[in-house]
Design a protein around this motif. Sequence first.
Motif, PDB file in Angstrom:
ATOM      1  N   GLY A   1       0.832  -1.206   0.000  1.00  7.73           N
ATOM      2  CA  GLY A   1       0.000   0.000   0.000  1.00  7.73           C
ATOM      3  C   GLY A   1       0.866   1.255   0.000  1.00  7.73           C
ATOM      4  N   LYS A   2       1.890   1.247   0.840  1.00  7.07           N
ATOM      5  CA  LYS A   2       2.786   2.412   0.921  1.00  7.07           C
ATOM      6  C   LYS A   2       3.559   2.570  -0.387  1.00  7.07           C
ATOM      7  N   PHE A   3       4.006   1.462  -0.943  1.00  5.17           N
ATOM      8  CA  PHE A   3       4.769   1.500  -2.197  1.00  5.17           C
ATOM      9  C   PHE A   3       3.948   2.171  -3.305  1.00  5.17           C
ATOM     10  N   MET A   4       2.690   1.750  -3.431  1.00  2.00           N
ATOM     11  CA  MET A   4       1.889   2.310  -4.527  1.00  2.00           C
ATOM     12  C   MET A   4       1.600   3.789  -4.295  1.00  2.00           C
ATOM     13  N   ARG A   5       1.352   4.168  -3.037  1.00  2.00           N
ATOM     14  CA  ARG A   5       1.013   5.579  -2.771  1.00  2.00           C
ATOM     15  C   ARG A   5       2.246   6.469  -2.773  1.00  2.00           C
ATOM     16  N   VAL A   6       3.372   5.979  -2.248  1.00  2.00           N
ATOM     17  CA  VAL A   6       4.547   6.850  -2.078  1.00  2.00           C
ATOM     18  C   VAL A   6       5.572   6.669  -3.201  1.00  2.00           C
ATOM     19  N   ALA A   7       5.906   5.417  -3.540  1.00  2.00           N
ATOM     20  CA  ALA A   7       6.955   5.213  -4.551  1.00  2.00           C
ATOM     21  C   ALA A   7       6.420   5.411  -5.964  1.00  2.00           C
ATOM     22  N   VAL A   8       5.152   4.997  -6.196  1.00  2.00           N
ATOM     23  CA  VAL A   8       4.587   5.120  -7.539  1.00  2.00           C
ATOM     24  C   VAL A   8       3.659   6.340  -7.638  1.00  2.00           C
ATOM     25  N   GLY A   9       2.966   6.652  -6.528  1.00  2.00           N
ATOM     26  CA  GLY A   9       2.023   7.780  -6.557  1.00  2.00           C
ATOM     27  C   GLY A   9       0.744   7.449  -7.301  1.00  2.00           C
ATOM     28  N   SER A  10       0.374   6.156  -7.294  1.00  2.00           N
ATOM     29  CA  SER A  10      -0.834   5.742  -8.025  1.00  2.00           C
ATOM     30  C   SER A  10      -1.977   5.444  -7.065  1.00  2.00           C
ATOM     31  N   ALA A  11      -3.184   5.795  -7.491  1.00  2.00           N
ATOM     32  CA  ALA A  11      -4.383   5.481  -6.702  1.00  2.00           C
ATOM     33  C   ALA A  11      -4.788   4.027  -6.889  1.00  2.00           C
ATOM     34  N   ASN A  12      -4.274   3.389  -7.959  1.00  5.11           N
ATOM     35  CA  ASN A  12      -4.827   2.096  -8.355  1.00  5.11           C
ATOM     36  C   ASN A  12      -4.155   0.898  -7.719  1.00  5.11           C
TER      37      ASN A  12
ATOM     38  N   TRP B   1       4.811   8.559   7.462  1.00  4.26           N
ATOM     39  CA  TRP B   1       5.613   8.235   6.275  1.00  4.26           C
ATOM     40  C   TRP B   1       6.621   9.347   5.915  1.00  4.26           C
ATOM     41  N   GLY B   2       6.448  10.523   6.531  1.00  3.66           N
ATOM     42  CA  GLY B   2       7.353  11.636   6.231  1.00  3.66           C
ATOM     43  C   GLY B   2       7.125  12.212   4.849  1.00  3.66           C
TER      44      GLY B   2
ATOM     45  N   ALA C   1       0.830  15.171   2.825  1.00  7.17           N
ATOM     46  CA  ALA C   1      -0.475  14.510   2.665  1.00  7.17           C
ATOM     47  C   ALA C   1      -1.106  14.832   1.311  1.00  7.17           C
ATOM     48  N   ASN C   2      -0.842  16.038   0.798  1.00  6.89           N
ATOM     49  CA  ASN C   2      -1.435  16.413  -0.501  1.00  6.89           C
ATOM     50  C   ASN C   2      -0.881  15.574  -1.651  1.00  6.89           C
ATOM     51  N   ALA C   3       0.283  14.995  -1.409  1.00  4.82           N
ATOM     52  CA  ALA C   3       0.902  14.196  -2.488  1.00  4.82           C
ATOM     53  C   ALA C   3       0.322  12.783  -2.551  1.00  4.82           C
ATOM     54  N   LEU C   4      -0.414  12.384  -1.507  1.00  7.67           N
ATOM     55  CA  LEU C   4      -0.982  11.025  -1.543  1.00  7.67           C
ATOM     56  C   LEU C   4      -2.136  10.988  -2.547  1.00  7.67           C
ATOM     57  N   PRO C   5      -2.207   9.928  -3.342  1.00 10.44           N
ATOM     58  CA  PRO C   5      -3.325   9.843  -4.294  1.00 10.44           C
ATOM     59  C   PRO C   5      -4.655   9.637  -3.573  1.00 10.44           C
ATOM     60  N   GLY C   6      -5.751   9.690  -4.316  1.00 15.07           N
ATOM     61  CA  GLY C   6      -7.081   9.458  -3.736  1.00 15.07           C
ATOM     62  C   GLY C   6      -7.500   8.007  -3.921  1.00 15.07           C
ATOM     63  N   LYS C   7      -8.824   7.806  -3.976  1.00 17.78           N
ATOM     64  CA  LYS C   7      -9.378   6.455  -4.135  1.00 17.78           C
ATOM     65  C   LYS C   7      -9.077   5.894  -5.511  1.00 17.78           C
TER      66      LYS C   7
ATOM     67  N   GLY D   1      13.748   5.588  -2.604  1.00 15.25           N
ATOM     68  CA  GLY D   1      14.368   4.648  -1.674  1.00 15.25           C
ATOM     69  C   GLY D   1      14.375   5.108  -0.224  1.00 15.25           C
ATOM     70  N   GLN D   2      14.477   6.417  -0.013  1.00 18.20           N
ATOM     71  CA  GLN D   2      14.586   6.925   1.367  1.00 18.20           C
ATOM     72  C   GLN D   2      13.388   6.521   2.245  1.00 18.20           C
ATOM     73  N   TYR D   3      12.240   6.242   1.631  1.00 16.00           N
ATOM     74  CA  TYR D   3      11.055   5.864   2.422  1.00 16.00           C
ATOM     75  C   TYR D   3      10.934   4.361   2.621  1.00 16.00           C
TER      76      TYR D   3
END
Length: 677
Positions: free
Chosen positions: A98-109, A348-349, A352-358, A472-474
């Motif tokens: 879940g973290k990988f997709m939201r933080v490393a990829v930035g995808s909602a899917n 996660w450091g 919050a605005n950078a996290l994707p939505g649903k 990688g830092q995350y």
Amino acid sequence: MDVKPANLVNISPDPDFPVNQGRMCIKGFSAAELLSSEERVTAPLKRNAQGDFASVSWGEALDEIATRMLALQAEHGSDSIAAFGSGALTNEKTYLLGKFMRVAVGSANIDYNGRYCMSSAAAGQNKAFGIDRGLPFPVSDIAQCQTVVLWGANSADTLPPIMQWFEKQRANGGKLIVVDPRRTETAQAAQLHLQLTPGTDLALANGMLYAALEENLIDCNYIAARTNGFDELRRVALDYPPARVEKLSGVSERHIREAVRMLAKSASSMVLSGRGPEQQSKGTDTVLSFINLMLALGKVGLPYSGYGCLTGQGNGQGGREHGQKADQLPGYRRIDVPEHREAVAKVWGVDANALPGKGKSAYELCDALGPQGGIRALLVFGSNLSVASPGLTHIHSRLRELDLLVVCDSFMNETAQHADFFLPVTQWAEEDGTMTNLEGRVIRRRKAIDPPAGVLSDIDILCPLAERLGKGQYFRYGSEEEVFDELCRASSGGVADYAGMSYDRIDREQGVYWPCPSAEHSGTPRLFAERFHHADGKARFHAVQHRDAGELPDCDYPYYLTTGRYREHYNSGAQTRKMATTLSRKPEPRLQMHLRLARQLGVADGELVLVESRRGAAKFNVQLSTEIRPDTVFVPFHWGGKSAANLLTNPALDPTSRMPEFKVCAVQITPLVLNNL
Ligand SMILES: Nc1nc2c(c(=O)[nH]1)N[C@H]1C(S)=C(S)[C@@H](COP(=O)(O)OP(=O)(O)OC[C@H]3O[C@@H](n4cnc5c(=O)[nH]c(N)nc54)[C@H](O)[C@@H]3O)O[C@H]1N2
Ligand SMILES: Nc1nc2c(c(=O)[nH]1)N[C@H]1C(S)=C(S)[C@@H](COP(=O)(O)OP(=O)(O)OC[C@H]3O[C@@H](n4cnc5c(=O)[nH]c(N)nc54)[C@H](O)[C@@H]3O)O[C@H]1N2
Ligand SMILES: [Mo]
């Protein structure tokens, strides 16, 4: 640690473990066969120009996957990359994916196979109680309960270790009611079997509520003190006189009344549901109808009483808590609630605005694969979705349109056949982690043996991939335990709060029940004794109405088809079709058919038939039976190829949970062998 070679692994259950008390099922006993299986893949594979798989190094595979992901991201945006996770993953992997997709990829899917599994029960419990935990009490409570309804669960085959609690319940004088269109082994043990028409569970539950109202069996004091919304429900329930429900469901008025009397007049009673009523396009409303009934009878929160949902996969519960669901962040937080985003982003450091939505739900995600739907790359962790998804002909065509498919698994399967890259991963005995069971009890899964050379844990794939994506830092962790500790912090303050847990504590206490907000907190084995989880502490009734299944039998497709499981096989069969012990006992899927229907069609036992629905056709040998309704046939979904049940099933989705209608569709049946009738 005592780390043995795989071929010496001998599985024996722990008689002191409180949940199963030393019992296992055949799949568990034989699971070690797969650790040293010759079919195991032990090097990353890449599809070459000729369309064949060839081994490559891990560095080469990860470099190329990352390069292709970055290119797709640049051209089509981050949401063009999707992940499909699993209830087979540990909590640590679930959380990290879940973290990988939201933080490393930035995808909602990102979504997962649990959407196909327990999402309707989860949605119903969240609506009614404000919280979703499979059982609100320990499984051992079943033994003390006077009347249990197993509603569309065939636990004798699908949860054999749990049956000991039903045996104790029976020895204590308790009664069992089973609701199932088939007289399963579970139903054979029941005092009352309600053999309903597929897809009519909600009408049946509302009919029981009508009878309870008419016979003054409801608990008005409880309703006033602990619930909201009963008046609206009462108006709706009055549309369900048992005589009408008998016509809809095929369950007699006498049995409807008998069942509700047993539930109401017992000092303790519970409804436990399985996938039968949940895997329908009205699954959420159906679960709400069960909860309505148990609330109206004043049972939820009483000792040994209430509503619960029987978990499916190994980590079916934890898998739906920590952010691999399209609408979710760790700790059962919601991705569309600003405070929830803030809380997790802080841990996660990140901003919050950078996290994707649903994102899209599992089936919708599969349906969107390819240029038309916008998803260009798919990463699969722990699902054989090209056998497990409904309406497979369509799904197969979608998979072929992907620019990049990466499958992480220990074995080749039908989904991996479509892959551009196959990354081989460790199995359960080869890695540490935690799982959360159906009671909300977080337990350890310990490493017992070293993995074969050449395979990596999912965690050791995600972190280096994040590194190559520039994030990688995350994603720097020294062990599974470090991932768990971060998960606990990220869940702090959420509904599924693990903040007070640690590996040491879980070991010491044989598991810890969530919510457990601090190290001093003792964990929560029982929910709802005093309050529900909505802000006002009350449970909510929902005035739900019966509606037809997405498809009903007609002149062209005159029979109901329903699907489910064999004791010997597991889900898509990706694992159990490779195990000699299980395959030799059940070598093929059979279409279970009533003798009367077989006579009408002119088919004998073992003969081949063609089964067709509006979406596809499949072939099965027939198994004649008197243990199924004559208007309904049943097949397990454990096989792919020409005998894949999901070639036939209907992807009609529940509007809330987005659960497909695995349990009801209409089919035509044609004998393929000329007979002498
Ligand atoms: N042996 C084995 N055990 C398993 C699994 C496995 O594949 N094999 N999978 C695991 C997983 S992931 C899950 S989710 C669980 C599932 O566990 P269960 O829910 O027990 O399994 P199913 O066989 O899918 O469905 C249960 C019953 O629903 C009935 N049913 C069909 N249609 C209807 C309907 O309209 N109404 C009602 N009331 N009943 C209906 C079927 O006849 C079937 O007997 O099992 C887990 N355990
Ligand atoms: N017709 C019909 N279809 C159904 C259902 C039904 O009742 N009827 N039930 C639905 C339900 S309830 C479910 S749960 C789904 C399940 O169906 P799938 O999503 O296909 O799940 P499995 O068959 O369990 O496949 C799990 C895969 O994950 C791999 N795996 C196991 N552990 C790990 C791990 O730690 N990491 C990685 N990377 N891989 C791992 C295994 O080797 C296997 O290949 O099917 C759904 N489909
Ligand atoms: Mo499941």
